[in-house]
Write an enzyme that holds these catalytic residues in place. Sequence first.
Site, PDB file in Angstrom:
ATOM      1  N   ASP A   1       0.871  -1.167   0.000  1.00  0.00           N
ATOM      2  CA  ASP A   1       0.000   0.000   0.000  1.00  0.00           C
ATOM      3  C   ASP A   1       0.914   1.225   0.000  1.00  0.00           C
ATOM      4  O   ASP A   1       2.116   1.125   0.280  1.00  0.00           O
ATOM      5  CB  ASP A   1      -0.891  -0.038   1.238  1.00  0.00           C
ATOM      6  CG  ASP A   1      -1.642   1.253   1.458  1.00  0.00           C
ATOM      7  OD1 ASP A   1      -2.368   1.672   0.540  1.00  0.00           O
ATOM      8  OD2 ASP A   1      -1.463   1.854   2.533  1.00  0.00           O
TER       9      ASP A   1
ATOM     10  N   ASP B   1      -0.220   5.228   0.780  1.00  0.00           N
ATOM     11  CA  ASP B   1      -0.517   6.205   1.829  1.00  0.00           C
ATOM     12  C   ASP B   1      -0.679   5.509   3.175  1.00  0.00           C
ATOM     13  O   ASP B   1      -1.519   4.620   3.335  1.00  0.00           O
ATOM     14  CB  ASP B   1      -1.796   6.975   1.495  1.00  0.00           C
ATOM     15  CG  ASP B   1      -1.637   7.876   0.295  1.00  0.00           C
ATOM     16  OD1 ASP B   1      -0.664   8.639   0.259  1.00  0.00           O
ATOM     17  OD2 ASP B   1      -2.482   7.813  -0.617  1.00  0.00           O
TER      18      ASP B   1
END
Length: 227
Positions: free
Chosen positions: A11, A13
């Site tokens: 991932d 953010d």
Amino acid sequence: MSGPLRLILFDVDGTLVDSQGDIVASMTAAFDAVGHPVPARDAVLGIVGLSLEVAMTRLAPGLGVRDHDMMVTAYKDSYVGLRAAKGAASSPLYPGALAVLEALGGRDEYLLGVATGKSRRGLDALFDSHGLRGRFVTEQVADHHPSKPHPSMVLAAMAETGIDPAHTVVVGDTVFDMEMARAAGARGIGVSWGYHPARDLQGQAVRVIDSFDALPLCLDELWESVA
């Protein structure tokens, strides 16, 4: 090569970069654009990882499609403006992130990828600001997939690389990342430094780590359980 090929999907953010300041500021701009009260900071950070369209409906369920569309546009405009003004400082890498990416990328059996709620434009701008172009063999973005926790991003990354679920791991900071991994048949490693509390990840992740430095050993131990 010391073993079978393995896919590590990150991932972005809340996992690789800390963009919470710009996220909160841009969400404030989005709500201001339709004259609606801005949710609490924790509520805003709680939807990080979802596509913007889904995030707006969750944060403002009482508003209609037209307002949600206006909010998405206002959010994007604000985020782009902040990134242009601040450069790499807009979303700084978490401590240890670059060193671990370099270490993992140097291992022949590892393929690195990303699975993010960012747009293609947003991811490209982020990678340019941090010199991350070319580090990932597969880059799955929100433009082409349903929102997390739908497994589409992980399934596409596995199809692109030819790696099966048993040899695929998702590294992320949200419950959405862990649910996405499980739905694709892969496993999730949670990180405690992101936007969802570590306690919320415990039931979904196979392991939760507290620093990037812990990731290589965590991966080695994880693969030992895979025949």
